[in-house]
Scaffold this active site. Sequence first.
Site, PDB file in Angstrom:
ATOM      1  N   CYS A 133       0.837  -1.219   0.000  1.00  0.00           N
ATOM      2  CA  CYS A 133       0.000   0.000   0.000  1.00  0.00           C
ATOM      3  C   CYS A 133       0.864   1.257   0.000  1.00  0.00           C
ATOM      4  O   CYS A 133       0.543   2.250  -0.669  1.00  0.00           O
ATOM      5  CB  CYS A 133      -0.919   0.023   1.225  1.00  0.00           C
ATOM      6  SG  CYS A 133      -2.047  -1.369   1.289  1.00  0.00           S
ATOM      7  N   ARG A 188      -7.803  -4.604  -3.188  1.00  0.00           N
ATOM      8  CA  ARG A 188      -7.363  -3.431  -3.972  1.00  0.00           C
ATOM      9  C   ARG A 188      -8.341  -3.245  -5.135  1.00  0.00           C
ATOM     10  O   ARG A 188      -8.150  -3.822  -6.213  1.00  0.00           O
ATOM     11  CB  ARG A 188      -5.943  -3.642  -4.500  1.00  0.00           C
ATOM     12  CG  ARG A 188      -4.927  -3.813  -3.408  1.00  0.00           C
ATOM     13  CD  ARG A 188      -3.507  -4.006  -3.904  1.00  0.00           C
ATOM     14  NE  ARG A 188      -2.727  -4.602  -2.831  1.00  0.00           N
ATOM     15  CZ  ARG A 188      -2.234  -3.945  -1.796  1.00  0.00           C
ATOM     16  NH1 ARG A 188      -2.405  -2.640  -1.708  1.00  0.00           N
ATOM     17  NH2 ARG A 188      -1.565  -4.577  -0.848  1.00  0.00           N
TER      18      ARG A 188
HETATM   19  C1  BEZ Z   1       0.574  -4.603   1.904  1.00  0.00           C
HETATM   20  O1  BEZ Z   1       1.785  -4.794   1.931  1.00  0.00           O
HETATM   21  O2  BEZ Z   1       0.083  -3.549   1.518  1.00  0.00           O
HETATM   22  C2  BEZ Z   1      -0.333  -5.706   2.354  1.00  0.00           C
HETATM   23  C3  BEZ Z   1       0.009  -6.995   2.046  1.00  0.00           C
HETATM   24  C4  BEZ Z   1      -0.805  -8.029   2.473  1.00  0.00           C
HETATM   25  C5  BEZ Z   1      -1.973  -7.741   3.187  1.00  0.00           C
HETATM   26  C6  BEZ Z   1      -2.317  -6.418   3.442  1.00  0.00           C
HETATM   27  C7  BEZ Z   1      -1.497  -5.405   3.019  1.00  0.00           C
END
Ligand code: BEZ
Length: 237
Positions: A54, A137
């Site tokens: 993110c 997402r």
């Molecule tokens: C992230 O790195 O944004 C992420 C990865 C797995 C689950 C939730 C967020």
Amino acid sequence: MDTENTQFIPMPRIGDKAPEFKAVTTQGEINFPVDYDGKWVILFSHPADFTPVCTSEFITFASLEKKFADANCNLVGLSVDGLYSHIAWLRTIKEKIEYKGMKDVEVKFPLIEDITMNVAKKYGMIQPGESSTKAVRAVFFIDPKGIIRAIIYYPLSLGRNFDELYRVLIGLQTADAFGVATPADWQPGDDVIVPTAGSCGVAKERMENKGDMHCYDWFFCTKKLDKEKVMKAILKK
Ligand code: BEZ
């Protein structure tokens, strides 16, 4: 899952009016989509603040904000986190994170707090097979009349491709401005597809006298559309 208390909310679809909501964001309250009347909006969700994928996405999106704004498109983010978490995360991004040469990045577009999941559920951003507490997402392309025109979903582990998001926006605007469709992997400057012949007469004419068109067959004709023309139509608004 508690099936008795699970309210069924249909997933919004392409062609639907964007579901309405009021929300608190990092840029103040918004009334959606009314506040964005006359503009394109990309409404997108991310799983959580202070997470690596993110963070890479927010830095990239914020760096491209002007490019999207120049195409009359506002960005609005959302996650199932609270306002103070959002503020702290955006401050950390600006003060501490350098990613692929992007640094000191200020996220100026609104980030919705959605602890209640009210908005995320309305938009089908909670997909329990992936996570029942985090939004996937999701990316909603909403046109100036508040109609959903394209939707892309990515899982938690996969960062989005921002060139593709921009391509989708420009492709939708090109279809509207020129009454054409865009073929596989289309980029501004590539040939576009003219509407399929709607009568035997037009089909015959197309095959006999193609004019400025290139016809692969009667139902598949393309024409040139200069990149400059596309960008002029899109960037003038
Ligand atoms: C992230 O790195 O944004 C992420 C990865 C797995 C689950 C939730 C967020």
